[in-house]
Enzyme design. Structure first.
Site, mmCIF file in Angstrom:
data_model
loop_
_atom_site.group_PDB
_atom_site.id
_atom_site.type_symbol
_atom_site.label_atom_id
_atom_site.label_comp_id
_atom_site.label_asym_id
_atom_site.label_seq_id
_atom_site.Cartn_x
_atom_site.Cartn_y
_atom_site.Cartn_z
ATOM 1 N N CYS A 4 -29.340 91.582 32.836
ATOM 2 C CA CYS A 4 -30.176 92.872 32.937
ATOM 3 C C CYS A 4 -30.571 92.988 34.267
ATOM 4 O O CYS A 4 -31.000 92.110 34.778
ATOM 5 C CB CYS A 4 -31.428 92.457 31.701
ATOM 6 S SG CYS A 4 -32.623 93.783 32.002
ATOM 7 N N CYS A 13 -38.277 90.458 28.537
ATOM 8 C CA CYS A 13 -37.542 89.716 28.050
ATOM 9 C C CYS A 13 -37.868 88.334 28.646
ATOM 10 O O CYS A 13 -36.664 88.188 29.344
ATOM 11 C CB CYS A 13 -36.067 90.236 27.968
ATOM 12 S SG CYS A 13 -35.902 91.826 26.841
ATOM 13 N N CYS A 338 -48.246 87.102 14.352
ATOM 14 C CA CYS A 338 -47.279 87.530 15.386
ATOM 15 C C CYS A 338 -47.867 86.686 16.694
ATOM 16 O O CYS A 338 -47.444 86.808 17.952
ATOM 17 C CB CYS A 338 -47.082 88.978 15.834
ATOM 18 S SG CYS A 338 -49.085 89.885 15.868
#
Ligand code: SAH
Length: 382
Positions: A4, A13, A338
């Protein structure tokens, strides 16, 4: 390992330097270590990963900034308010990437100004893009610093011409000095003002302000496990706390007697009520309330709940909410989390009365350090 171009600066990420499998193992190990530190047994031994962990996100947020003579658009650099000029982000679809990179050019073409955070000047702050993976409907929300939006109709015309897939365009006005993306006021510039998508065979209306899981493919995996662990027979009273637009509650309603959904975002509640109607579901009732306030009230009234689903934001639940669970004593509690840190913190209050009978982790946020966990708790025999 995927390449990336903005990996180091973006920070979104943060597991990209590893293989996908190594990243999954790391998340599983993190959950296990948090549980073990508190001597909690029953942590997940399995994490559900994606077969193809790219282009999975249905929501993209970009921020605009003037750099020299042109506008750039992209994500914030990690822990800063510097904007990284977006080339491509492979966790979003090509379509969302294309819209995101087109917008700065359109801003310049129409001589509009990107908002300047330091000076508080300029007009266009952010764009929020949402995409229905099944419906292929696309929402574009343009966040402006003021209500006045010169060249608004030209903007809409050009955007629609370039991307016929866009089904609705909204102007959201956020005049405040804040890092929160959306403001209160909205004006629909094109289309119905919402998009819809299908999850677990039900159709859901998605609005700009209401929460909708960002990885639709893994959401079906997640909800499938919730349904399995709930193990409903058709006679149960279910409470879906922190329900959003009522996705979990509505999916469980087929096998429940009655479902109550509680959610504090009024926009999500409105969408939820409309979703239930559209899906011809009559045994789901919504309450727009703070989850803790609602739970305290029903515990005080000695209401009966068989199965409680709780899916709070990353900050987890509150001590008072957990105390009310101990008063209500539902047979089953399904905690969908989460953030494993707040999950473990909250479980410590419930564990003396409840035991973990099942758990699983789901990789909803591939390549990032975030992970979703479901823990199924059953009330111990007195
Ligand atoms: N279960 C849903 C939503 C989970 S996200 C789904 O799977 O889509 C968490 C939700 O909790 C969000 O919709 C947020 O608006 C809501 N929320 C946050 N704090 C709350 C509170 N104090 N009371 C009630 N709802 C809350």
């Amino acid at each position: 390992m995927l390449k990336c171009p903005i990996y180091k600066r973006c920070g979104g990420c943060n597991l990209l330097h590893k293989t996908y499998e190594e990243g999954l193992e790391e998340k599983k190990a993190l959950i296990a270590s948090l549980f073990q530190k508190e001597k909690l047994v029953g942590f997940p031994t399995h994490i559900c990963g994606m077969e193809n962990p790219t282009r999975y996100r249905n929501k993209m947020q970009v921020t605009f900034k003037r750099e020299g003579r042109k506008t750039i658009g992209g994500f914030y650099e990690e822990n800063t308010h510097r904007v990284i000029d977006l080339e491509e982000c492979f966790i979003h679809s090509e379509l969302l990437n294309n819209i995101a990179t087109f917008l700065p050019k359109l801003i310049d073409k129409l001589h509009l100004s990107a908002y300047d955070e330091d000076r508080g000047s300029g007009l266009i702050r952010h764009a929020l893009l949402k995409e229905g993976f099944v419906s292929h409907e696309v929402m574009v929300v343009i966040v402006t610093a003021s209500e006045v939006f010169p060249g608004r109709s030209e903007f809409v015309k050009e955007l629609r011409q370039a991307f016929p897939a866009i089904t609705t365009i909204i102007q959201n006005v956020n005049p405040r000095k804040t890092s929160i993306i959306l403001g209160e006021k909205e004006r629909i510039l094109y289309g119905p003002g919402w998009i819809s998508d299908t999850l677990c065979s039900l159709r859901f209306k998605i609005t700009s302000k209401s929460f909708f899981q960002v990885n639709p493919k893994q959401t079906e995996v997640l909800y499938g496990h919730v349904e399995r662990m709930a193990g409903l027979k058709g006679t149960e009273i279910v409470l879906d706390a922190y329900s959003g637009i009522g996705t979990i509650g509505m999916i469980l309603s087929k096998k429940a007697k009655q479902v109550y959904c509680v959610e504090n975002n009024s926009d999500a509640v409105r969408a939820g009520i409309s979703n239930a109607k559209d899906n011809k579901i009559t045994n789901v009732q919504f309450f727009c309330d703070d989850a803790t306030h609602f739970l305290n009230a029903i515990a005080k009234n000695n209401e009966h709940i068989d199965c409680l689903i709780m899916d709070p934001p990353r900050t987890g639940s509150t001590p008072s909410f957990l105390d009310s669970i101990l008063k209500l004593k539902p047979k089953k509690v399904l905690y969908v989390s989460c953030d494993p840190t707040t999950l473990v913190r909250d479980l410590k209050t419930l564990i003396p009365t409840y035991q973990i009978i099942d758990s699983i982790a789901v990789d909803m946020f591939c390549w990032t350090k975030h992970v979703e966990t479901i823990v199924c708790l059953s009330k111990k025999q007195a």
